[in-house]
Structure formats: C-alpha cells, structure tokens
Scaffold this active site. Structure first.
Site, PDB file in Angstrom:
ATOM      1  CD  GLU A 191      36.563  55.478  34.299  1.00 48.32           C
ATOM      2  OE1 GLU A 191      37.068  54.408  33.892  1.00 48.32           O
ATOM      3  OE2 GLU A 191      35.694  56.097  33.660  1.00 48.32           O
ATOM      4  CD  GLU A 219      42.481  46.324  43.270  1.00 46.22           C
ATOM      5  OE1 GLU A 219      43.209  47.243  42.872  1.00 46.22           O
ATOM      6  OE2 GLU A 219      41.852  45.580  42.515  1.00 46.22           O
ATOM      7  CE  LYS A 274      36.448  52.410  44.969  1.00 46.42           C
ATOM      8  NZ  LYS A 274      35.059  52.841  44.603  1.00 46.42           N
ATOM      9  NE  ARG A 334      46.552  44.765  36.329  1.00 45.52           N
ATOM     10  CZ  ARG A 334      45.410  44.330  36.844  1.00 45.52           C
ATOM     11  NH1 ARG A 334      45.258  44.181  38.139  1.00 45.52           N
ATOM     12  NH2 ARG A 334      44.385  44.044  36.046  1.00 45.52           N
TER      13      ARG A 334
HETATM   14  P1  NAD Z   1      32.094  48.926  36.444  1.00 44.75           P
HETATM   15  O1  NAD Z   1      33.250  49.566  35.760  1.00 44.75           O
HETATM   16  O2  NAD Z   1      31.495  47.688  35.855  1.00 44.75           O
HETATM   17  O3  NAD Z   1      30.894  49.985  36.568  1.00 44.75           O
HETATM   18  C1  NAD Z   1      31.099  51.321  36.908  1.00 44.75           C
HETATM   19  C2  NAD Z   1      29.845  52.113  36.546  1.00 44.75           C
HETATM   20  O4  NAD Z   1      30.047  53.483  36.952  1.00 44.75           O
HETATM   21  C3  NAD Z   1      29.542  52.135  35.047  1.00 44.75           C
HETATM   22  O5  NAD Z   1      28.169  51.923  34.836  1.00 44.75           O
HETATM   23  C4  NAD Z   1      29.937  53.538  34.619  1.00 44.75           C
HETATM   24  O6  NAD Z   1      29.197  54.023  33.504  1.00 44.75           O
HETATM   25  C5  NAD Z   1      29.635  54.330  35.886  1.00 44.75           C
HETATM   26  N1  NAD Z   1      30.384  55.584  35.978  1.00 44.75           N
HETATM   27  C6  NAD Z   1      31.715  55.772  35.758  1.00 44.75           C
HETATM   28  N2  NAD Z   1      32.027  57.079  35.903  1.00 44.75           N
HETATM   29  C7  NAD Z   1      30.877  57.715  36.258  1.00 44.75           C
HETATM   30  C8  NAD Z   1      30.546  59.058  36.562  1.00 44.75           C
HETATM   31  N3  NAD Z   1      31.474  60.036  36.545  1.00 44.75           N
HETATM   32  N4  NAD Z   1      29.276  59.345  36.910  1.00 44.75           N
HETATM   33  C9  NAD Z   1      28.314  58.390  36.920  1.00 44.75           C
HETATM   34  N5  NAD Z   1      28.550  57.106  36.610  1.00 44.75           N
HETATM   35  C10 NAD Z   1      29.832  56.773  36.299  1.00 44.75           C
HETATM   36  O7  NAD Z   1      32.558  48.695  37.936  1.00 44.75           O
HETATM   37  P2  NAD Z   1      32.153  47.557  38.979  1.00 44.75           P
HETATM   38  O8  NAD Z   1      33.089  46.428  38.845  1.00 44.75           O
HETATM   39  O9  NAD Z   1      30.687  47.329  38.917  1.00 44.75           O
HETATM   40  O10 NAD Z   1      32.519  48.304  40.360  1.00 44.75           O
HETATM   41  C11 NAD Z   1      31.540  49.069  41.055  1.00 44.75           C
HETATM   42  C12 NAD Z   1      32.134  49.581  42.352  1.00 44.75           C
HETATM   43  O11 NAD Z   1      32.561  48.486  43.145  1.00 44.75           O
HETATM   44  C13 NAD Z   1      33.370  50.466  42.170  1.00 44.75           C
HETATM   45  O12 NAD Z   1      33.296  51.511  43.126  1.00 44.75           O
HETATM   46  C14 NAD Z   1      34.535  49.541  42.465  1.00 44.75           C
HETATM   47  O13 NAD Z   1      35.634  50.264  42.950  1.00 44.75           O
HETATM   48  C15 NAD Z   1      33.934  48.653  43.529  1.00 44.75           C
HETATM   49  N6  NAD Z   1      34.499  47.301  43.647  1.00 44.75           N
HETATM   50  C16 NAD Z   1      34.596  46.476  42.560  1.00 44.75           C
HETATM   51  C17 NAD Z   1      35.079  45.174  42.718  1.00 44.75           C
HETATM   52  C18 NAD Z   1      35.153  44.215  41.549  1.00 44.75           C
HETATM   53  O14 NAD Z   1      35.624  43.099  41.711  1.00 44.75           O
HETATM   54  N7  NAD Z   1      34.700  44.575  40.348  1.00 44.75           N
HETATM   55  C19 NAD Z   1      35.480  44.729  43.977  1.00 44.75           C
HETATM   56  C20 NAD Z   1      35.394  45.598  45.082  1.00 44.75           C
HETATM   57  C21 NAD Z   1      34.878  46.872  44.893  1.00 44.75           C
HETATM   58  O1  TDX Z   2      43.695  39.005  31.022  1.00 44.41           O
HETATM   59  C1  TDX Z   2      44.002  39.062  32.213  1.00 44.41           C
HETATM   60  N1  TDX Z   2      44.920  38.186  32.721  1.00 44.41           N
HETATM   61  C2  TDX Z   2      45.308  38.175  34.025  1.00 44.41           C
HETATM   62  O2  TDX Z   2      46.153  37.341  34.420  1.00 44.41           O
HETATM   63  C3  TDX Z   2      43.414  40.033  33.117  1.00 44.41           C
HETATM   64  C4  TDX Z   2      42.400  41.025  32.601  1.00 44.41           C
HETATM   65  C5  TDX Z   2      43.804  40.001  34.447  1.00 44.41           C
HETATM   66  N2  TDX Z   2      44.715  39.116  34.888  1.00 44.41           N
HETATM   67  C6  TDX Z   2      45.056  39.064  36.320  1.00 44.41           C
HETATM   68  C7  TDX Z   2      45.338  40.384  36.999  1.00 44.41           C
HETATM   69  C8  TDX Z   2      44.828  40.142  38.409  1.00 44.41           C
HETATM   70  O3  TDX Z   2      45.835  39.476  39.186  1.00 44.41           O
HETATM   71  O4  TDX Z   2      43.867  38.553  36.959  1.00 44.41           O
HETATM   72  C9  TDX Z   2      43.662  39.179  38.240  1.00 44.41           C
HETATM   73  C10 TDX Z   2      42.291  39.871  38.236  1.00 44.41           C
HETATM   74  O5  TDX Z   2      42.384  40.971  37.345  1.00 44.41           O
HETATM   75  P1  TDX Z   2      41.183  42.029  37.180  1.00 44.41           P
HETATM   76  O6  TDX Z   2      39.955  41.313  36.749  1.00 44.41           O
HETATM   77  O7  TDX Z   2      41.670  43.156  36.336  1.00 44.41           O
HETATM   78  O8  TDX Z   2      40.909  42.472  38.695  1.00 44.41           O
HETATM   79  P2  TDX Z   2      41.827  43.189  39.803  1.00 44.41           P
HETATM   80  O9  TDX Z   2      42.899  44.006  39.207  1.00 44.41           O
HETATM   81  O10 TDX Z   2      42.180  42.148  40.820  1.00 44.41           O
HETATM   82  O11 TDX Z   2      40.730  44.218  40.423  1.00 44.41           O
HETATM   83  C11 TDX Z   2      39.357  43.802  40.611  1.00 44.41           C
HETATM   84  O12 TDX Z   2      39.097  43.522  41.961  1.00 44.41           O
HETATM   85  C12 TDX Z   2      39.123  44.607  42.854  1.00 44.41           C
HETATM   86  C13 TDX Z   2      38.396  44.886  40.116  1.00 44.41           C
HETATM   87  O13 TDX Z   2      38.655  45.164  38.735  1.00 44.41           O
HETATM   88  C14 TDX Z   2      38.511  46.128  40.935  1.00 44.41           C
HETATM   89  O14 TDX Z   2      37.536  47.093  40.534  1.00 44.41           O
HETATM   90  C15 TDX Z   2      38.277  45.774  42.374  1.00 44.41           C
HETATM   91  O15 TDX Z   2      38.513  46.900  43.171  1.00 44.41           O
END
Ligand code: NAD
Ligand code: TDX
Length: 332
Positions: free
Chosen positions: A81, A123, A152, A271
């Site tokens: 998540e 984070e 995490k 937030r």
């Molecule tokens: P996302 O929410 O887009 O994708 C998560 C995926 O995991 C989805 O396909 C969902 O269906 C699947 N999933 C959720 N619960 C599950 C379960 N119980 N079993 C199997 N599958 C499940 O997330 P993302 O942004 O692609 O992030 C992927 C990974 O990278 C995460 O571990 C997140 O913490 C890490 N991460 C994300 C960012 C970012 O900027 N998005 C940055 C650093 C690290």
């Molecule tokens: O509508 C918005 N307006 C806004 O100002 C949203 C959705 C976010 N924000 C701000 C909150 C954060 O400061 O923008 C920044 C980025 O927000 P998110 O996209 O929700 O990312 P963040 O909370 O920084 O976390 C992301 O990076 C680290 C990923 O969602 C995480 O999965 C990852 O671990």
C-alpha cells in the site's frame, strides 16, 4: 536464464520494472499482484507470454507465496500500500500488506534459500529542514512520520533482522519520489496533469513549500537491476537523481508545459504530519555499483509524462472520478 518473482508488478513502479527487465535481461518474470485499487492488468499488456505471466493473489497468502517463491530464483518485492493520504484515512491494509506480506516473503525466501530484493522509500528517514545541508544517506537514523512510512520502515527492519539472524540473501533499496507513465492519478504529478486535462485547477497542499527529490521511474528500476546484478548481500542502497524541487514549482512547471498561466492553481488543506523535505545522497550506489541516472532533465521527463497521460486517457479515465471524490471529502 534466471526467473524472477516480482510482487506488485501491476502497480506503477513494478509494471515499469517488468518492461525494463524483459528488455534488458534474459530473465523470465512472474508477477504476483492482488490487483487492489492500484494494480492494473492494463499496465502489463503486450508482454511476451513465453517470458511473462501474471498470478493474481496476495503476498499475505502463505501457501501461494511459498509455492511461487520455491519455483523462482529470486524475488523483487514491490507490492505495498503506497499512498500516504490513504494511510491517514485507514492504516489497516498498510499493516497487512507492508508488514505481514513482507514477513511471509522473508519466511519463504529463508525456507527455500532464494535471493531477495526489498523495495523501500526514503520516507523511512523522516524529513529534513529546508536549509539542512545534509541529505539522507544509508547511515541516517530511521524516523518515519506517517502510518505508510512507519510500515515501510518496519518492513526494512524485518529484512535486516532476517539477514542477520537467518542469513537470508537480501538487499534493500530506498528510493526518492518517482514519476513517469502508469502512475495512479491519486499521486501528485499525475493528479495535476489529469486535472488540467479535465479543466480542474491543480491542488497544492498548504503553502506548497515541501520539497520532493524527483527521479524518473526507469532510473529507479535500472538501479534495482544493477543491485540485483552486483549489490552486496545485506547492504542497503539509496537511489536518487539529485532532483529536489518544491511542490509549488512543480505545479507551475506542469501549468506552463500545458499552456496555462502559472498561478492557475488552488491551495487546499494540508496533509496531516506533512513531511517537509526529502533529499537523497546516492554516492554509495554510484561509487560501488557504477550506476548513473539516465534522465537528467526533469523538464523533458515531465513533458514526456504529460504527453503519456494525454495519449493514454483510456488507462487513467476509469480511476479518475473516484479518486477526486475521495479527495473532495477531506477538502483536498
Ligand atoms: P502502487 O500503489 O502503484 O502499486 C502497488 C502494487 O502492489 C499494486 O499493483 C497493488 O495491486 C499491489 N499490491 C498491494 N497490496 C498487495 C498484496 N497484498 N499482495 C499483492 N499485491 C499487492 O505503488 P508504487 O508507487 O508502484 O510503489 C511500489 C513500491 O515502491 C512500494 O513498495 C513503495 O513503497 C515503493 N516506493 C515508491 C515510491 C514512489 O514514488 N511511488 C518511491 C520509493 C519507493
Ligand atoms: O494533490 C496533491 N497536492 C499536493 O500538494 C497531492 C496528491 C500531493 N501533494 C503534495 C504532497 C507531497 O508533498 O505533493 C507531494 C507528493 O505527494 P505524493 O505524490 O502523495 O507523494 P509522497 O507523499 O511524497 O510519497 C511518494 O514518494 C515516496 C510515494 O507516494 C510513496 O509511495 C513513496 O514512498
């Protein structure tokens, strides 16, 4: 040829990882994904069935995880998540997937003696002051702020304990904020792009001075491939591309690239517990493993991402209305 089990491979970063790994290695890949609100089969269309398959199921399913881990050479664990705002509304699925799911995978790789790579986030280190000259390194103490980042952090600590106590062959990476194609429209950048396509003004939390360290998703994933190839067992690597920008500036850039006045956005509720600044020092990854980011220009990466969302409305349209309705309820 090696076989990889990629959890969460139908999500944003995981689906981009699958495409990159199929293109740049000769591995075969099985994705294990429960297809939550954030997972989409449509993010994985057109892949070679001789080298790729999708199994729908949860990382918390003991039997399924055991069977799949036994049948592969290595596990790359993306499933989580992943959205901070959701973790403030309901932390429960975060506890299950991020902590219990990681535990199930660790027990399975321990049982079957498989290589494991754990995907995590910057984070876990909490946040920095705007004027702090230091950035996060592998030695920064853990200090997570939100239910998401706490789970995490907990999952990272489980991995470290399984390495030390049971000799599990694991590595960990902590990456900064990713952007690129196939990102859910709940996240900051795709939310604003798709809002503008729909004639809705972008939404900035609070004053918007919060800084995020942006990296293109393909740069995150090329680093993960490099760690799988040459990373030292038991080590943590921070992944970042020196992309610090405040949220206000990012919204202005999106508005400019989409042909709108740069002040045409709304300030909305902040937030709770909003982290101020993330910044990654990725010297260890660069020096030890020779990794470098390929996307050095955020402007052009952002323009390409805007073009992708314009061209792929069929992918994001089904999730847009429900996402905005959820935000509207909390004044965001
Ligand atoms: P996302 O929410 O887009 O994708 C998560 C995926 O995991 C989805 O396909 C969902 O269906 C699947 N999933 C959720 N619960 C599950 C379960 N119980 N079993 C199997 N599958 C499940 O997330 P993302 O942004 O692609 O992030 C992927 C990974 O990278 C995460 O571990 C997140 O913490 C890490 N991460 C994300 C960012 C970012 O900027 N998005 C940055 C650093 C690290
Ligand atoms: O509508 C918005 N307006 C806004 O100002 C949203 C959705 C976010 N924000 C701000 C909150 C954060 O400061 O923008 C920044 C980025 O927000 P998110 O996209 O929700 O990312 P963040 O909370 O920084 O976390 C992301 O990076 C680290 C990923 O969602 C995480 O999965 C990852 O671990």
């Amino acid at each position: 040829m090696s076989s990889l089990l990629v959890t969460g491979g139908a999500g944003f970063i995981g689906s981009n990882f699958v495409r990159l790994a199929l293109a740049e290695t000769d591995s075969s890949i099985t994705v294990l994904d429960s297809l939550t609100y954030a997972g989409f089969e449509a993010s994985l269309v057109g892949l070679d069935p001789a080298r790729f398959k999708l199994v729908r199921g949860s990382v918390c399913d003991h039997e399924l995880v055991n069977e799949l881990v036994a049948a592969h050479d290595a596990v790359v664990h993306f499933a989580a998540e992943s959205h901070n705002d959701n973790s403030l509304n309901d932390p429960s699925p975060f506890i299950q997937t991020n902590l219990v799911g990681t535990y199930e995978l660790l027990e399975a790789v321990r049982r079957h003696e498989k290589r494991y790579h754990h995907i995590s986030t910057d984070e876990v280190y909490g946040d920095l002051e705007l004027d702090d000259p230091d950035r996060f390194t592998e030695a920064t103490p853990y200090n997570p702020s939100s239910p998401y980042s706490a789970t995490k952090a907990g999952s990272d600590l489980l991995v470290r304990a399984w390495v030390r106590s049971f000799g599990v062959q694991a590595t960990i990476s902590n990456c900064s904020n990713n952007y690129g194609p196939f990102q859910h429209v709940e996240k900051f950048i795709p939310r604003q792009i798709t809002n503008l396509v729909d004639g809705i003004r972008p939404k900035l939390y609070g004053a918007g001075l919060n800084v995020r360290d942006w990296i293109h998703v393909d740069d995150h994933n090329s680093a993960v491939l490099r760690i799988l190839e040459a990373g030292r067992i038991g080590e943590t690597y921070l992944i970042g591309a020196d992309g610090e920008l405040d949220n206000k500036r990012v919204i202005e850039m999106i508005l400019e690239l989409m042909g709108q006045p740069t002040d045409a956005y709304d300030h909305v509720n902040d937030r709770a517990g909003h982290d101020l600044r993330y910044a990654i020092d990725s010297t260890k990854l660069r020096d030890e493993l020779g990794w470098l980011p390929r996307y050095r220009n955020f402007d052009s990466g952002l323009a390409a991402t805007i073009a992708w969302y314009r061209e792929n409305e069929a992918w994001w349209r089904p999730m847009k209305q429900a996402t905005e309705a959820k935000y509207a309820k909390v004044g965001q």
